[in-house]
Write a protein that holds these residues in place. Sequence first.
Motif, short mmCIF file in Angstrom:
data_model
loop_
_atom_site.label_atom_id
_atom_site.label_comp_id
_atom_site.label_asym_id
_atom_site.label_seq_id
_atom_site.Cartn_x
_atom_site.Cartn_y
_atom_site.Cartn_z
N ARG A 43 23.00 54.24 42.47
CA ARG A 43 21.99 55.22 42.85
C ARG A 43 22.61 56.52 43.36
N ASP A 44 23.92 56.51 43.57
CA ASP A 44 24.57 57.71 44.09
C ASP A 44 24.83 58.71 42.96
N ASN A 45 24.70 59.99 43.26
CA ASN A 45 24.89 61.03 42.24
C ASN A 45 26.31 61.06 41.70
N ASP A 46 27.26 60.56 42.45
CA ASP A 46 28.65 60.62 42.01
C ASP A 46 29.07 59.42 41.16
N TYR A 47 28.15 58.48 40.96
CA TYR A 47 28.42 57.41 40.00
C TYR A 47 28.34 58.00 38.60
N LEU A 48 29.39 57.83 37.82
CA LEU A 48 29.44 58.42 36.47
C LEU A 48 28.72 57.51 35.48
N ASN A 49 27.43 57.73 35.38
CA ASN A 49 26.62 56.93 34.46
C ASN A 49 26.71 57.57 33.07
N ASP A 50 27.89 57.48 32.49
CA ASP A 50 28.18 58.13 31.20
C ASP A 50 28.63 57.04 30.23
N ALA A 51 27.82 56.80 29.20
CA ALA A 51 28.06 55.67 28.30
C ALA A 51 29.46 55.66 27.68
N PRO A 52 29.95 56.76 27.08
CA PRO A 52 31.29 56.70 26.49
C PRO A 52 32.39 56.36 27.50
N THR A 53 32.28 56.92 28.72
CA THR A 53 33.28 56.63 29.74
C THR A 53 33.22 55.17 30.18
N LEU A 54 32.01 54.68 30.42
CA LEU A 54 31.84 53.28 30.84
C LEU A 54 32.33 52.32 29.76
N GLU A 55 32.01 52.62 28.51
CA GLU A 55 32.41 51.71 27.44
C GLU A 55 33.91 51.72 27.22
N TYR A 56 34.54 52.89 27.38
CA TYR A 56 35.99 52.91 27.26
C TYR A 56 36.63 52.09 28.38
N LEU A 57 36.20 52.32 29.62
CA LEU A 57 36.79 51.62 30.75
C LEU A 57 36.60 50.11 30.63
N ASN A 58 35.39 49.68 30.21
CA ASN A 58 35.14 48.25 30.11
C ASN A 58 35.87 47.62 28.94
N GLY A 59 35.96 48.35 27.82
CA GLY A 59 36.73 47.83 26.70
C GLY A 59 38.20 47.72 27.05
N PHE A 60 38.73 48.75 27.69
CA PHE A 60 40.14 48.78 28.05
C PHE A 60 40.43 47.77 29.16
N GLY A 61 39.59 47.77 30.20
CA GLY A 61 39.81 46.87 31.32
C GLY A 61 39.70 45.41 30.92
N ASN A 62 38.71 45.10 30.11
CA ASN A 62 38.55 43.70 29.71
C ASN A 62 39.60 43.25 28.70
N SER A 63 40.22 44.20 28.00
CA SER A 63 41.35 43.82 27.14
C SER A 63 42.52 43.36 28.01
N LEU A 64 42.65 43.93 29.21
CA LEU A 64 43.68 43.48 30.15
C LEU A 64 43.36 42.08 30.66
N VAL A 65 42.07 41.85 30.94
CA VAL A 65 41.66 40.52 31.40
C VAL A 65 41.93 39.48 30.32
N GLU A 66 41.61 39.82 29.07
CA GLU A 66 41.80 38.87 27.97
C GLU A 66 43.28 38.60 27.71
N ALA A 67 44.14 39.54 28.09
CA ALA A 67 45.58 39.30 27.91
C ALA A 67 46.06 38.16 28.79
N ARG A 68 45.36 37.94 29.89
CA ARG A 68 45.71 36.83 30.79
C ARG A 68 44.40 36.25 31.34
N PRO A 69 43.70 35.44 30.53
CA PRO A 69 42.35 34.97 30.89
C PRO A 69 42.27 34.21 32.21
N GLU A 70 43.38 33.63 32.64
CA GLU A 70 43.33 32.85 33.88
C GLU A 70 43.05 33.71 35.11
#
Length: 499
Positions: free
Chosen positions: A61-88
């Motif tokens: 709800r804060d104005n400084d939250y970047l509710n920007d679809a391309p940015t969110l999707e890049y971060l989640n795709g990139f971040g979760n690729s790190l998680v998948e590299a070591r699923p444990e």
Amino acid sequence: MRFRRLFLAAAVAACLASQSVLAPQLATAQNLPNLGGSEREDLSPLMERKLGEQIMRDIRRDNDYLNDAPTLEYLNGFGNSLVEARPEVRGEAGFDFLFFAVRDPALNAFALPGGFIGVYSGLMLAAQSESELASVLAHEIGHVSQRHIARMLGSQKQDMLIPLAAMVLGALAARSSPDLGMATMMGGQGYAMQRQLNFSRDAEREADRVGLQILGEGGFDTSGMVAFFGRLQTATRAYSENAPAYLQSHPLTTERIADIQARIRDQRYRQRADSIEFQLIRARVRVLQDPSAQGLREAAALFESQLQQKSRVQTAAAKYGLAFIALKQGKNEQAQALLEEARTAALKNSAPLAALGIEARLAAGQPALALKEAQAARTAYPLSRGFAMQYADALTASGKSDEAVRFLRDQSQLYRSDVEVQQHLASAYAAQGKQALQHMALAEAYALNGALPAALDQLGIARKAPDASFYDQSIIDAREREFQERRREELKESREARK
């Protein structure tokens, strides 16, 4: 500062509420096993996730939250690729990780309970390579994996909650009156808050260890962690007492850097080229960080300077950034021309380029072309929530509001917690002239964001709409009873927390 005050208040308020009321009940009801250590017994994995979700509702709800679809999707795709590299790293709790960005020039990142990881826009711009960004995200994943937050909160003593409550009041008061907020927070509460939010040196080293394992197994250059932390250490000396925010919440020592260097000494050097998406998103974030007229001028000057490097990737990113600025300024033809130059330099289309292209088509009043590009993007990126919403926008703009409503209603069944779906559904209903359904959808969006009073207001408006059918009234009655009950529970938890 506005976001940081909200984050502090939300984190502690949720902590107070959960420890006094919810945690014992949920831990007992679920009978979930802990991961070792008596300090974790008061915060089950389920409670940890619930706590993170409570904080995220306030952050969104804060104005400084970047509710920007391309940015969110890049971060989640990139971040979760790190998680998948070591699923444990998901651990026994099996957390689903969610990555997000906030608009703030500070160099900072943080992990919330339950797998939510935030990155400040300033840190994304400061990272000079994708390996450096990966090193920060991997470190934060390490904190979540080792349940450092659960251990910290679980080991708190009840008497520590008194100064924390004062900090909450001060942080909230500061939003309307900085002087009042400062007066409330004086008296040693700042030190108490710092102790609660900072991780210990042992936790930092543990997160470094897990982070390095993630980087190595993900094929990243592990020296990126040393390079980034080394620059932060240099910045500490330059800033003197005003150290970067990341160092304030993640204490960095020479010993810690030496430990990282010792761990990677025998590892083979891996050179990993940055993806074009990394450079495009950095350009996008630079524009979003300061969308004021002066901020856009400064970003444009930087992009013009970047063009002098004569690098294909840098040229594509700079042209993309200039196109985004032109779009923000209402120069639609110029934006489309610059975007084509960015595509030419990139040698391929990519998600950020496609998303900006659809956005530019809609802004230029070209709904048919926007719809065609959105359909192609959905085929290329079938799991993208951003392209799904752009497709709905293009349908509505093309006069196909009935089709947009059918599509969005299907999406609402598949993604019941997606606020964006309800917001777009409200817009589609408005295009149809269906007032009751429009406000019912808005009520669902507010409820998903945790704004129950606003949701109840929207249901009240829907009830009075001239086109509200008997069936609509029945749904309104049911949802109103549910929201009122949830509101009473929230107020009860808040009162219990203040005792």
